[in-house]
Design a protein around this motif. Sequence first.
Motif, PDB file in Angstrom:
ATOM      1  N   LEU A 119       0.813  -1.167  -0.057  1.00  9.16           N
ATOM      2  CA  LEU A 119       0.120  -0.050  -0.073  1.00  9.16           C
ATOM      3  C   LEU A 119       0.942   1.374   0.059  1.00  9.16           C
ATOM      4  O   LEU A 119       0.100   2.386  -0.161  1.00  9.16           O
ATOM      5  CB  LEU A 119      -0.933  -0.029   1.222  1.00  9.16           C
ATOM      6  N   GLY A 120       2.138   1.092   0.209  1.00  9.76           N
ATOM      7  CA  GLY A 120       3.124   2.316  -0.027  1.00  9.76           C
ATOM      8  C   GLY A 120       3.077   3.041   1.193  1.00  9.76           C
ATOM      9  O   GLY A 120       3.097   4.297   1.412  1.00  9.76           O
ATOM     10  N   LYS A 121       2.636   2.577   2.415  1.00 13.37           N
ATOM     11  CA  LYS A 121       2.669   3.395   3.873  1.00 13.37           C
ATOM     12  C   LYS A 121       3.923   3.366   4.397  1.00 13.37           C
ATOM     13  O   LYS A 121       4.744   2.339   4.233  1.00 13.37           O
ATOM     14  CB  LYS A 121       1.609   2.620   4.817  1.00 13.37           C
ATOM     15  N   THR A 122       3.967   4.288   5.279  1.00 13.31           N
ATOM     16  CA  THR A 122       5.424   4.589   5.757  1.00 13.31           C
ATOM     17  C   THR A 122       5.354   4.114   7.394  1.00 13.31           C
ATOM     18  O   THR A 122       4.213   3.913   7.816  1.00 13.31           O
ATOM     19  CB  THR A 122       5.810   5.966   6.087  1.00 13.31           C
ATOM     20  N   LYS A 123       6.298   3.533   7.913  1.00 15.05           N
ATOM     21  CA  LYS A 123       6.357   3.030   9.275  1.00 15.05           C
ATOM     22  C   LYS A 123       5.988   4.536  10.156  1.00 15.05           C
ATOM     23  O   LYS A 123       6.222   5.599   9.859  1.00 15.05           O
ATOM     24  CB  LYS A 123       7.704   2.470   9.774  1.00 15.05           C
ATOM     25  N   ILE A 124       5.571   4.198  11.475  1.00 15.61           N
ATOM     26  CA  ILE A 124       5.113   5.382  12.302  1.00 15.61           C
ATOM     27  C   ILE A 124       6.810   5.644  12.999  1.00 15.61           C
ATOM     28  O   ILE A 124       6.883   6.761  12.993  1.00 15.61           O
ATOM     29  CB  ILE A 124       4.521   4.755  13.669  1.00 15.61           C
ATOM     30  N   ASN A 125       7.571   4.696  13.380  1.00 21.31           N
ATOM     31  CA  ASN A 125       9.045   4.889  13.650  1.00 21.31           C
ATOM     32  C   ASN A 125       9.150   5.727  14.969  1.00 21.31           C
ATOM     33  O   ASN A 125       9.719   6.709  14.936  1.00 21.31           O
ATOM     34  CB  ASN A 125       9.829   5.516  12.378  1.00 21.31           C
ATOM     35  N   ASN A 126       8.182   5.336  15.992  1.00 25.67           N
ATOM     36  CA  ASN A 126       8.205   6.024  17.112  1.00 25.67           C
ATOM     37  C   ASN A 126       9.350   6.094  18.050  1.00 25.67           C
ATOM     38  O   ASN A 126       9.707   7.024  18.554  1.00 25.67           O
ATOM     39  CB  ASN A 126       7.153   5.733  17.874  1.00 25.67           C
ATOM     40  N   LEU A 127      10.416   5.266  17.566  1.00 30.78           N
ATOM     41  CA  LEU A 127      11.715   5.238  18.302  1.00 30.78           C
ATOM     42  C   LEU A 127      12.821   5.939  17.564  1.00 30.78           C
ATOM     43  O   LEU A 127      13.950   5.775  17.773  1.00 30.78           O
ATOM     44  CB  LEU A 127      12.187   3.685  18.679  1.00 30.78           C
ATOM     45  N   ASN A 128      12.444   6.579  16.452  1.00 34.24           N
ATOM     46  CA  ASN A 128      13.311   7.348  15.398  1.00 34.24           C
ATOM     47  C   ASN A 128      14.775   6.610  15.117  1.00 34.24           C
ATOM     48  O   ASN A 128      15.660   6.932  15.343  1.00 34.24           O
ATOM     49  CB  ASN A 128      13.758   8.883  16.188  1.00 34.24           C
ATOM     50  N   ILE A 129      14.388   5.258  14.871  1.00 39.22           N
ATOM     51  CA  ILE A 129      15.399   4.433  14.291  1.00 39.22           C
ATOM     52  C   ILE A 129      15.879   4.744  12.987  1.00 39.22           C
ATOM     53  O   ILE A 129      14.998   5.018  12.033  1.00 39.22           O
ATOM     54  CB  ILE A 129      14.926   3.049  14.278  1.00 39.22           C
ATOM     55  N   GLU A 130      17.241   5.180  12.800  1.00 35.77           N
ATOM     56  CA  GLU A 130      17.555   5.530  11.481  1.00 35.77           C
ATOM     57  C   GLU A 130      17.406   4.608  10.408  1.00 35.77           C
ATOM     58  O   GLU A 130      17.526   3.275  10.446  1.00 35.77           O
ATOM     59  CB  GLU A 130      19.247   5.907  11.564  1.00 35.77           C
ATOM     60  N   GLY A 131      16.829   5.055   9.250  1.00 33.15           N
ATOM     61  CA  GLY A 131      16.595   4.168   7.991  1.00 33.15           C
ATOM     62  C   GLY A 131      15.065   3.157   8.468  1.00 33.15           C
ATOM     63  O   GLY A 131      14.923   2.340   7.587  1.00 33.15           O
ATOM     64  N   ASN A 132      14.499   3.452   9.343  1.00 38.04           N
ATOM     65  CA  ASN A 132      13.328   2.693   9.687  1.00 38.04           C
ATOM     66  C   ASN A 132      12.101   3.441   9.308  1.00 38.04           C
ATOM     67  O   ASN A 132      10.926   2.926   9.875  1.00 38.04           O
ATOM     68  CB  ASN A 132      13.348   2.249  11.067  1.00 38.04           C
ATOM     69  N   ASP A 133      11.955   4.121   8.286  1.00 33.81           N
ATOM     70  CA  ASP A 133      10.740   4.857   7.857  1.00 33.81           C
ATOM     71  C   ASP A 133      10.028   4.123   6.675  1.00 33.81           C
ATOM     72  O   ASP A 133       8.879   4.498   6.508  1.00 33.81           O
ATOM     73  CB  ASP A 133      10.977   6.266   7.466  1.00 33.81           C
ATOM     74  N   LYS A 134      10.588   3.116   6.143  1.00 33.85           N
ATOM     75  CA  LYS A 134       9.666   2.207   5.121  1.00 33.85           C
ATOM     76  C   LYS A 134       9.624   1.050   5.589  1.00 33.85           C
ATOM     77  O   LYS A 134      10.467   0.243   6.336  1.00 33.85           O
ATOM     78  CB  LYS A 134      10.524   2.339   3.862  1.00 33.85           C
ATOM     79  N   PHE A 135       8.431   0.263   4.889  1.00 30.46           N
ATOM     80  CA  PHE A 135       8.378  -1.059   5.225  1.00 30.46           C
ATOM     81  C   PHE A 135       9.195  -1.915   4.462  1.00 30.46           C
ATOM     82  O   PHE A 135       9.428  -1.718   3.374  1.00 30.46           O
ATOM     83  CB  PHE A 135       6.819  -1.446   5.169  1.00 30.46           C
TER      84      PHE A 135
END
Length: 135
Positions: A119-135
């Motif tokens: 679906l092209g959704k991004t991660k929530i990334n509440n922990l602000n992990i570098e490079g963790n914004d895409k599934f």
Amino acid sequence: MKREEILLVYDRECPACHAYCQVVNIRDSVGDLRIVDAREDSFVMEEITSQGLDIDQGMVLKMGGQLYYGADAIHALALIGSRSGLFNRMNYWMFKSKTAASILYPMLRFCRSILLKLLGKTKINNLNIEGNDKF
């Protein structure tokens, strides 16, 4: 007497998670279930993040001042859940065992990741992990 508010925190942009959270019910004697979108700023999301829980890896149930995460959350929901309706009965039978929940939940999380990627959704990334914004 004020009824306990029980919070279920999930990613509203996930169609599977959203459908689950719309149909799951808890017994009236337990309290009032309130659904919280993890993509919105809230006190409970701050608490989840401060505990180091990655909301992209599991839903959170807050009950009695305690956070239940991932498989533990779905297991707790099954135990406090209503048995009315086919979905809620199936939910109880699938997740009433902590062992079954710990086996099934990672499979559901994997399917969720594939769905969100398609679906092209991004991660929530509440922990602000570098490079963790895409599934």
